[in-house]
Motif scaffolding. Sequence first.
Motif, PDB file in Angstrom:
ATOM      1  N   ARG A  33     -16.262 -81.205 103.676  1.00 26.82           N
ATOM      2  CA  ARG A  33     -14.988 -81.256 104.411  1.00 26.82           C
ATOM      3  C   ARG A  33     -13.885 -81.850 103.555  1.00 26.82           C
ATOM      4  N   SER A  34     -14.193 -82.911 102.828  1.00 28.84           N
ATOM      5  CA  SER A  34     -13.211 -83.547 101.962  1.00 28.84           C
ATOM      6  C   SER A  34     -12.754 -82.592 100.864  1.00 28.84           C
ATOM      7  N   PHE A  35     -13.697 -81.897 100.246  1.00 30.82           N
ATOM      8  CA  PHE A  35     -13.376 -80.939  99.191  1.00 30.82           C
ATOM      9  C   PHE A  35     -12.454 -79.849  99.717  1.00 30.82           C
ATOM     10  N   ILE A  36     -12.784 -79.302 100.873  1.00 25.60           N
ATOM     11  CA  ILE A  36     -11.986 -78.220 101.449  1.00 25.60           C
ATOM     12  C   ILE A  36     -10.610 -78.734 101.861  1.00 25.60           C
ATOM     13  N   THR A  37     -10.550 -79.884 102.527  1.00 24.71           N
ATOM     14  CA  THR A  37      -9.274 -80.443 102.961  1.00 24.71           C
ATOM     15  C   THR A  37      -8.363 -80.715 101.770  1.00 24.71           C
ATOM     16  N   GLN A  38      -8.904 -81.351 100.745  1.00 23.41           N
ATOM     17  CA  GLN A  38      -8.098 -81.650  99.554  1.00 23.41           C
ATOM     18  C   GLN A  38      -7.637 -80.362  98.864  1.00 23.41           C
ATOM     19  N   GLY A  39      -8.505 -79.378  98.798  1.00 21.51           N
ATOM     20  CA  GLY A  39      -8.137 -78.105  98.184  1.00 21.51           C
ATOM     21  C   GLY A  39      -7.041 -77.382  98.949  1.00 21.51           C
ATOM     22  N   LEU A  40      -7.120 -77.413 100.284  1.00 19.27           N
ATOM     23  CA  LEU A  40      -6.074 -76.790 101.097  1.00 19.27           C
ATOM     24  C   LEU A  40      -4.747 -77.538 100.944  1.00 19.27           C
ATOM     25  N   GLU A  41      -4.808 -78.864 100.993  1.00 25.86           N
ATOM     26  CA  GLU A  41      -3.589 -79.663 100.872  1.00 25.86           C
ATOM     27  C   GLU A  41      -2.926 -79.482  99.514  1.00 25.86           C
ATOM     28  N   ALA A  42      -3.716 -79.363  98.457  1.00 28.19           N
ATOM     29  CA  ALA A  42      -3.182 -79.178  97.102  1.00 28.19           C
ATOM     30  C   ALA A  42      -2.838 -77.712  96.822  1.00 28.19           C
ATOM     31  N   ARG A  43      -3.102 -76.860  97.782  1.00 24.35           N
ATOM     32  CA  ARG A  43      -2.870 -75.414  97.651  1.00 24.35           C
ATOM     33  C   ARG A  43      -3.675 -74.786  96.525  1.00 24.35           C
ATOM     34  N   HIS A  44      -4.877 -75.348  96.276  1.00 28.20           N
ATOM     35  CA  HIS A  44      -5.818 -74.752  95.330  1.00 28.20           C
ATOM     36  C   HIS A  44      -6.772 -73.810  96.053  1.00 28.20           C
ATOM     37  N   LEU A  45      -6.925 -74.013  97.342  1.00 30.12           N
ATOM     38  CA  LEU A  45      -7.746 -73.152  98.191  1.00 30.12           C
ATOM     39  C   LEU A  45      -6.872 -72.617  99.319  1.00 30.12           C
ATOM     40  N   TRP A  46      -7.136 -71.415  99.724  1.00 30.98           N
ATOM     41  CA  TRP A  46      -6.432 -70.859 100.873  1.00 30.98           C
ATOM     42  C   TRP A  46      -7.305 -69.789 101.498  1.00 30.98           C
ATOM     43  N   PRO A  47      -7.164 -69.601 102.799  1.00 22.24           N
ATOM     44  CA  PRO A  47      -7.978 -68.576 103.449  1.00 22.24           C
ATOM     45  C   PRO A  47      -7.466 -67.183 103.072  1.00 22.24           C
ATOM     46  N   VAL A  48      -8.373 -66.257 102.937  1.00 22.19           N
ATOM     47  CA  VAL A  48      -8.012 -64.869 102.684  1.00 22.19           C
ATOM     48  C   VAL A  48      -8.081 -64.148 104.031  1.00 22.19           C
ATOM     49  N   ILE A  49      -6.928 -63.702 104.494  1.00 20.51           N
ATOM     50  CA  ILE A  49      -6.860 -62.998 105.777  1.00 20.51           C
ATOM     51  C   ILE A  49      -6.679 -61.523 105.472  1.00 20.51           C
TER      52      ILE A  49
END
Length: 81
Positions: A33-49
């Motif tokens: 959860r921490s990895f995903i949250t930090q990645g989303l906040e830093a805009r390194h991860l994003w969902p593919v819709i």
Amino acid sequence: MWVVHSGDCRGECLTGAPRHSPSADAHRLARARSFITQGLEARHLWPVIDASFPFEQIADAHRYIESNRQFGKVVVTVTTA
């Protein structure tokens, strides 16, 4: 369990879930959860819709998912009156 198939994937696809899910271990789940949250906040991860459907077209959304043509998530939008 992972499944390898050669459907509409332009070659082979690997689908499924790992046998040892992070949700089975509270510490691993917290780290995930921490990895995903930090990645989303830093805009390194994003969902593919891949596609979005209004709730009134839910049957079309199901057909689209069952066709295995999507690459990413399929969103169904529900509006409230």
